[in-house]
Design an enzyme around this catalytic site. Structure first.
Site, short mmCIF file in Angstrom:
data_model
loop_
_atom_site.label_atom_id
_atom_site.label_comp_id
_atom_site.label_asym_id
_atom_site.label_seq_id
_atom_site.Cartn_x
_atom_site.Cartn_y
_atom_site.Cartn_z
N ASP A 1 1.38 19.20 77.27
CA ASP A 1 1.45 19.96 76.75
C ASP A 1 2.22 21.26 76.45
O ASP A 1 1.05 21.49 77.30
CB ASP A 1 1.39 19.24 75.02
CG ASP A 1 0.03 18.72 74.72
OD1 ASP A 1 -0.79 19.82 75.36
OD2 ASP A 1 -0.84 18.21 73.93
N GLU B 1 1.50 13.63 67.04
CA GLU B 1 1.43 13.45 66.00
C GLU B 1 1.76 12.46 64.77
O GLU B 1 2.55 11.53 65.32
CB GLU B 1 2.03 13.94 65.10
CG GLU B 1 1.68 15.78 65.52
CD GLU B 1 0.37 16.19 64.90
OE1 GLU B 1 -0.48 15.40 64.20
OE2 GLU B 1 0.04 17.65 64.86
N ASN C 1 -6.32 13.99 63.73
CA ASN C 1 -5.74 12.46 63.14
C ASN C 1 -4.91 11.63 63.93
O ASN C 1 -4.09 11.46 63.40
CB ASN C 1 -4.10 13.49 62.33
CG ASN C 1 -3.45 14.22 63.34
OD1 ASN C 1 -4.10 14.10 64.50
ND2 ASN C 1 -2.77 14.97 62.65
N HIS D 1 -3.98 12.19 66.72
CA HIS D 1 -2.92 12.54 67.78
C HIS D 1 -3.83 12.47 69.65
O HIS D 1 -4.77 12.90 69.78
CB HIS D 1 -2.18 13.46 67.42
CG HIS D 1 -2.94 15.28 67.29
ND1 HIS D 1 -2.57 15.66 67.08
CD2 HIS D 1 -3.28 15.80 68.71
CE1 HIS D 1 -3.58 17.37 67.48
NE2 HIS D 1 -3.89 16.39 68.61
C1 GLP Z 1 -4.86 19.81 70.69
C2 GLP Z 1 -3.72 19.11 72.02
C3 GLP Z 1 -4.49 18.22 72.20
C4 GLP Z 1 -6.53 17.29 72.36
C5 GLP Z 1 -6.30 17.88 70.72
C6 GLP Z 1 -7.62 17.70 70.75
O1 GLP Z 1 -3.47 19.69 69.91
N1 GLP Z 1 -2.65 19.25 72.32
O2 GLP Z 1 -4.16 17.10 73.51
O3 GLP Z 1 -6.32 16.55 72.65
O4 GLP Z 1 -5.62 19.45 70.37
O5 GLP Z 1 -8.13 19.23 70.75
P1 GLP Z 1 -9.77 19.42 70.26
O6 GLP Z 1 -10.22 18.90 72.34
O7 GLP Z 1 -9.76 20.48 70.62
O8 GLP Z 1 -10.57 18.78 69.78
#
Ligand code: GLP
Length: 250
Positions: free
Chosen positions: A67, A143, A136, A138
């Site tokens: 993304d 989402e 959440n 995702h």
């Molecule tokens: C972001 C990314 C995800 C990632 C998530 C968790 O929103 N788009 O791909 O897995 O956050 O992030 P973190 O590893 O910082 O908790």
């Protein structure tokens, strides 16, 4: 899904390094799907170290990131392109032509997303997809409520995700992104989901033990034949407890 629980984030990361490095050694021109966020940082550090010591090579590796924020160029320090460059790519011998990222500055999101899907197909599909998970539930930027059949597209981020990612970035992040869809992710041949921290415990319990529902995007992974979940003790603390936190997260 096979759950592996590790005492510490470091142990989890080392195991993730061996999975990805093993894939690179077995198939030097592998197509890797890559994630951003705090969770895979330890994995990328480990891979960078193996590349520096010339124990593995990314010379033929092809990558697709999950993304990118809408509006951010690859030079923006908040962009995921910049994150990948800093944490992984610049420490490896990867050919820049083999690095695939969604262009957050595109004026035609639909066209950009179609281009991305076509590029994944042309590369022969993703061999190994690395995933993190939002608190959440995702995955990528899919989402809660995202369609299971979704392809790469422009998405609006939840308030919780914007708040959390802004706090992590130390500045406010965009409210929209381009993201691989759940179907795109599910098409990967193998998936490794990395989860760390107590704040992910409710979502991980739902994803692994709850029903497969769009409200918990990561629950779709229950339907994939080759998913390994690497979790630290804190994030796995509610798995199997019967506790559900869906309502608390809405
Ligand atoms: C972001 C990314 C995800 C990632 C998530 C968790 O929103 N788009 O791909 O897995 O956050 O992030 P973190 O590893 O910082 O908790």
């Amino acid at each position: 899904m096979k759950l592996h629980v590790f005492e510490t984030y470091r142990e989890l990361s080392l195991r993730a390094v061996s999975i990805v490095a093993g894939q690179v050694l077995r198939k030097p021109d592998s197509v890797l799907g890559l994630a951003t966020g705090a969770t895979p940082v330890g994995l990328y550090e480990g891979l960078a170290e193996l590349c520096r010591r010339a124990l593995i090579s990314f010379a033929q590796i092809r990558t697709f990131n999950l993304d990118e924020y809408v509006g951010l160029s690859k030079h923006d320090p908040q962009s995921y392109a910049h994150f990948m460059q800093e944490h992984l790519f610049r420490h490896t011998d990867i050919d820049p032509d083999n690095v695939h990222l969604l262009d957050g500055t595109t004026r035609d999101a639909r066209n950009e997303c179609e281009r991305y899907e076509a590029a994944i197909e042309q590369a022969g599909g993703i061999d190994l997809q690395v995933l993190g998970m939002g608190r959440n539930g995702h995955i990528g930027f899919n989402e809660p409520g995202s369609p299971f059949g979704g392809r790469t597209r422009k998405v609006r981020l939840s308030e919780d995700t914007v708040a959390r990612n802004s706090a992590w970035a130390g500045t406010s992040v965009p409210r929209e992104s381009l993201s691989m869809g759940l179907r795109t992710i599910m098409n990967a041949r193998e998936i490794v989901l990395l989860v760390s921290g107590k704040d992910k415990a409710p979502a991980l319990a739902d994803a692994l033990g709850g029903p497969v529902v769009p409200d918990v995007p990561a629950s779709i992974l229950q339907l994939h034949p080759a998913v390994s979940v690497f979790a630290d003790r804190a994030s796995a603390s509610l798995v199997g407890s019967g506790e559900r936190a869906l309502s608390a997260r809405r």
